[in-house]
Design a protein around this motif. Structure first.
Motif, PDB file in Angstrom:
ATOM      1  N   PRO A 157       0.825  -1.214   0.000  1.00 36.28           N
ATOM      2  CA  PRO A 157       0.000   0.000   0.000  1.00 36.28           C
ATOM      3  C   PRO A 157       0.858   1.262   0.000  1.00 36.28           C
ATOM      4  CG  PRO A 157       0.052  -0.976   2.185  1.00 36.28           C
ATOM      5  CD  PRO A 157       0.738  -1.952   1.279  1.00 36.28           C
ATOM      6  N   ILE A 158       0.288   2.335  -0.506  1.00 37.10           N
ATOM      7  CA  ILE A 158       0.956   3.635  -0.483  1.00 37.10           C
ATOM      8  C   ILE A 158       0.899   4.179   0.935  1.00 37.10           C
ATOM      9  CG2 ILE A 158       0.926   5.972  -1.451  1.00 37.10           C
ATOM     10  CD1 ILE A 158      -0.580   4.787  -3.858  1.00 37.10           C
ATOM     11  N   GLU A 159       1.963   4.859   1.364  1.00 36.93           N
ATOM     12  CA  GLU A 159       1.971   5.454   2.700  1.00 36.93           C
ATOM     13  C   GLU A 159       0.734   6.345   2.863  1.00 36.93           C
ATOM     14  OE1 GLU A 159       2.286   8.440   4.285  1.00 36.93           O
ATOM     15  OE2 GLU A 159       2.787   7.547   6.237  1.00 36.93           O
ATOM     16  N   PRO A 160       0.009   6.242   3.967  1.00 33.94           N
ATOM     17  CA  PRO A 160      -1.291   6.924   4.115  1.00 33.94           C
ATOM     18  C   PRO A 160      -1.281   8.420   3.833  1.00 33.94           C
ATOM     19  CG  PRO A 160      -1.001   5.321   5.867  1.00 33.94           C
ATOM     20  CD  PRO A 160       0.295   5.367   5.118  1.00 33.94           C
ATOM     21  N   LYS A 161      -0.284   9.156   4.294  1.00 34.14           N
ATOM     22  CA  LYS A 161      -0.267  10.607   4.064  1.00 34.14           C
ATOM     23  C   LYS A 161      -0.089  10.929   2.577  1.00 34.14           C
ATOM     24  CE  LYS A 161       1.324  12.067   8.641  1.00 34.14           C
ATOM     25  NZ  LYS A 161       2.376  12.792   9.399  1.00 34.14           N
ATOM     26  N   LEU A 162       0.780  10.184   1.912  1.00 34.95           N
ATOM     27  CA  LEU A 162       0.980  10.388   0.483  1.00 34.95           C
ATOM     28  C   LEU A 162      -0.274   9.980  -0.286  1.00 34.95           C
ATOM     29  CD1 LEU A 162       2.731  11.074  -1.949  1.00 34.95           C
ATOM     30  CD2 LEU A 162       3.722   8.780  -1.815  1.00 34.95           C
ATOM     31  N   ASP A 163      -0.872   8.886   0.108  1.00 39.53           N
ATOM     32  CA  ASP A 163      -2.099   8.430  -0.535  1.00 39.53           C
ATOM     33  C   ASP A 163      -3.206   9.475  -0.383  1.00 39.53           C
ATOM     34  OD1 ASP A 163      -3.639   6.196  -1.817  1.00 39.53           O
ATOM     35  OD2 ASP A 163      -4.783   6.339   0.039  1.00 39.53           O
ATOM     36  N   GLY A 164      -3.307  10.060   0.810  1.00 39.25           N
ATOM     37  CA  GLY A 164      -4.317  11.089   1.045  1.00 39.25           C
ATOM     38  C   GLY A 164      -4.082  12.326   0.193  1.00 39.25           C
ATOM     39  N   PHE A 165      -2.809  12.695   0.038  1.00 43.85           N
ATOM     40  CA  PHE A 165      -2.491  13.871  -0.780  1.00 43.85           C
ATOM     41  C   PHE A 165      -2.885  13.643  -2.235  1.00 43.85           C
ATOM     42  CE2 PHE A 165       0.687  15.785  -3.680  1.00 43.85           C
ATOM     43  CZ  PHE A 165       0.311  17.116  -3.537  1.00 43.85           C
ATOM     44  N   ILE A 166      -2.536  12.490  -2.802  1.00 48.65           N
ATOM     45  CA  ILE A 166      -2.864  12.220  -4.203  1.00 48.65           C
ATOM     46  C   ILE A 166      -4.375  12.157  -4.393  1.00 48.65           C
ATOM     47  CG2 ILE A 166      -2.536  10.672  -6.151  1.00 48.65           C
ATOM     48  CD1 ILE A 166       0.025  12.008  -5.282  1.00 48.65           C
ATOM     49  N   HIS A 167      -5.087  11.540  -3.440  1.00 51.46           N
ATOM     50  CA  HIS A 167      -6.542  11.491  -3.539  1.00 51.46           C
ATOM     51  C   HIS A 167      -7.140  12.893  -3.485  1.00 51.46           C
ATOM     52  CE1 HIS A 167      -6.479   7.090  -3.002  1.00 51.46           C
ATOM     53  NE2 HIS A 167      -7.741   7.127  -3.412  1.00 51.46           N
ATOM     54  N   PHE A 168      -6.541  13.771  -2.682  1.00 48.26           N
ATOM     55  CA  PHE A 168      -7.051  15.150  -2.626  1.00 48.26           C
ATOM     56  C   PHE A 168      -6.863  15.847  -3.971  1.00 48.26           C
ATOM     57  CE2 PHE A 168      -5.941  19.664  -2.257  1.00 48.26           C
ATOM     58  CZ  PHE A 168      -7.184  20.159  -1.894  1.00 48.26           C
ATOM     59  N   VAL A 169      -5.701  15.666  -4.602  1.00 41.89           N
ATOM     60  CA  VAL A 169      -5.451  16.297  -5.896  1.00 41.89           C
ATOM     61  C   VAL A 169      -6.481  15.833  -6.930  1.00 41.89           C
ATOM     62  CG1 VAL A 169      -3.785  16.519  -7.781  1.00 41.89           C
ATOM     63  CG2 VAL A 169      -2.993  16.603  -5.426  1.00 41.89           C
ATOM     64  N   LEU A 170      -6.967  14.613  -6.781  1.00 39.66           N
ATOM     65  CA  LEU A 170      -7.961  14.067  -7.705  1.00 39.66           C
ATOM     66  C   LEU A 170      -9.404  14.372  -7.283  1.00 39.66           C
ATOM     67  CD1 LEU A 170      -6.332  10.565  -8.360  1.00 39.66           C
ATOM     68  CD2 LEU A 170      -6.438  12.485  -9.959  1.00 39.66           C
TER      69      LEU A 170
END
Length: 267
Positions: free
Chosen positions: A210-223
């Motif tokens: 899995p992607i590290e949670p903070k990085l995953d959250g950032f990318i999801h926010f950009v989308l």
């Protein structure tokens, strides 16, 4: 104080170049993971725009295919059976039949030159020796894009690729793939236009993890709709359509295959 964990993330206004992904592959033994976050418009800044194919306004040609572009601009021909060097070989008749094609494009070290060589010539490093490749890296104060448009406007036998021209002496060709598609905001937004380019975020992702949670959250926010609403077409970029956003979210939310890389078309 506790040191915060840092993440290596890059937002690129162009595609990642093969030489860049090759260097990354040497170090990490995998390609960087890319997520598309916006679409390049027809008048993006610098060389970050989606290019259009232009000819002189006197030219009767209405459309062209990627294979024909490879035949015009290349010599090795990975997408075409042979050279095309005259307008008659594109189907024009009469006085056009034996007239030579004067091809204009971007230099081999320019972002658009790399893009065109990779996506149209399929990484053929043997360009048409008679083509005129203009660069933003030379001494001219006028951008290569504007010089290409000016050259095509002044020469009835010229063809070029550049940003959307504001010159009545040129016209934009549709791209057949297989149906003839004009470059419009709509055909770029849904990536129907064959030369549509994307803006991507790249980062290191380990296969099957899995992607590290903070990085995953950032990318999801950009989308997210909130972030996508901050992308303004008048600045040269288009927000992603809901279907393209879902494709990116699917990439994020599912394990990354070991052969997944940064050079997938449309990601």
């Amino acid at each position: 104080p506790q040191r915060r964990k840092a993440f290596d993330v890059v937002l690129m206004g162009r595609e990642i170049w093969p030489v860049e992904s090759m260097a990354y592959l040497w170090v990490f033994q995998q390609k960087p993971f890319g997520v598309v976050v916006a679409t390049a418009g027809l008048n993006g800044p610098g060389q970050s725009f989606t290019p259009v194919i232009i000819v002189n306004a006197k030219n009767p040609l209405a459309s062209i295919s990627l294979s024909q572009l490879d035949a015009i601009y290349g010599s090795g021909h990975r997408a075409a059976p042979a050279n095309i060097r005259t307008w008659g070989e594109l189907g024009l008749t009469g006085e056009w039949t034996t007239q030579p094609i004067h091809a204009y494009g971007f230099g081999p070290e320019d972002a658009l030159g790399v893009f065109f060589r990779h996506d149209v010539l399929l990484s053929d490093f043997k360009p048409n020796p008679s083509s005129h490749l203009l660069s933003d890296n030379d001494a001219s104060k006028t951008s290569a894009a504007r010089r290409i448009v000016a050259a095509v406007a002044a020469d009835p036998l010229a063809i070029g690729y550049s940003n959307l021209p504001q010159n009545p002496s040129t016209k934009v060709l549709a791209l057949s793939s297989p149906d003839a598609t004009q470059p419009t905001e709509a055909t770029l937004a849904n990536h129907q236009y064959p030369l549509t380019r994307s803006v991507s975020i790249y980062f290191r992702r380990l296969p099957d993890k899995p992607i590290e949670p903070k990085l995953d959250g950032f990318i999801h926010f950009v989308l997210s709709p909130e972030a996508q609403a901050l992308i303004y077409p008048y600045e040269g970029f288009l927000p992603l359509t809901p279907s393209l956003i879902q494709k990116q979210i699917h990439k994020l939310d599912n394990p990354m295959p070991r052969d997944s890389g940064a050079e997938e078309k449309d990601q």
